[in-house]
Design an enzyme around this catalytic site. Structure first.
Site, short mmCIF file in Angstrom:
data_model
loop_
_atom_site.label_atom_id
_atom_site.label_comp_id
_atom_site.label_asym_id
_atom_site.label_seq_id
_atom_site.Cartn_x
_atom_site.Cartn_y
_atom_site.Cartn_z
N GLY A 41 23.76 50.29 13.96
CA GLY A 41 24.67 50.05 15.04
C GLY A 41 24.25 49.37 15.96
O GLY A 41 23.36 48.33 16.19
N SER A 42 24.81 49.49 17.47
CA SER A 42 24.57 49.03 18.52
C SER A 42 24.80 50.02 19.70
O SER A 42 25.38 51.11 19.45
CB SER A 42 25.23 47.66 18.79
OG SER A 42 26.85 48.15 19.00
N VAL A 58 28.59 50.88 19.58
CA VAL A 58 29.07 51.74 18.45
C VAL A 58 28.49 52.95 18.98
O VAL A 58 29.25 54.07 18.70
CB VAL A 58 28.20 51.27 17.11
CG1 VAL A 58 28.35 52.17 15.98
CG2 VAL A 58 28.83 49.88 16.87
N GLY A 59 27.05 53.30 19.49
CA GLY A 59 26.84 54.58 19.95
C GLY A 59 27.63 55.33 20.71
O GLY A 59 28.01 56.58 20.64
N GLU A 111 20.60 57.69 16.93
CA GLU A 111 19.05 57.01 16.79
C GLU A 111 19.55 55.53 17.66
O GLU A 111 20.21 54.78 17.17
CB GLU A 111 18.86 56.25 15.38
CG GLU A 111 17.68 55.34 15.15
CD GLU A 111 16.73 55.45 16.15
OE1 GLU A 111 16.19 54.49 16.80
OE2 GLU A 111 15.88 56.67 16.11
N CYS A 119 14.91 49.74 13.52
CA CYS A 119 14.78 51.03 14.38
C CYS A 119 13.66 52.11 13.87
O CYS A 119 13.34 52.83 14.57
CB CYS A 119 16.11 51.71 14.17
SG CYS A 119 16.52 52.45 12.73
#
Length: 113
Positions: free
Chosen positions: A2-3, A6-7, A24, A58
């Site tokens: 994601g980014s 999105v988080g 994360e 990540c």
């Protein structure tokens, strides 16, 4: 994968229902090298963890904790690997280890201040 945007969406959606969530967001993954480690056998793994996907991973190690007893050997091994890496445009060249990464202007705002 994601980014940050999105988080935010995931966190807001989870909050609406009081749903527990852990995000994360690119943590500081440690890589520990103990004093009884077989350093020669882990140097390549350590380097691959850092440079695989040019750091866009990540779960790649970002912090190294190396016991003093093996510190010099580990650093010498990593230095040797890095000095032999081929850097350049990877399009069509299977021998290139790493090249440029592209980031959009919004992502760069987080890194350039």
């Amino acid at each position: 994968v994601g980014s940050p945007s999105v988080g935010v969406i995931v966190a807001k959606t989870a909050a609406d229902n009081l749903t527990p969530v852990v995000l994360e967001l690119g943590g500081k993954d440690p890589f520990v090298v103990c004093d009884d480690a077989d350093v020669k056998s882990i140097v390549q793994t350590a380097c691959r963890g850092v440079w695989q996907n040019m750091g866009q991973n990540c779960a790649g190690p970002e912090r190294f904790f190396v016991y003093e007893k093996v510190y010099d050997e580990f650093c010498d091994g990593v230095t040797a690997v890095v000095k032999n890496m081929k850097i350049g445009p990877s399009l069509g060249d299977p021998l290139v280890d790493c090249g440029a990464i592209c980031m959009g202007p919004r992502q760069m705002l987080h890194y350039q201040k």
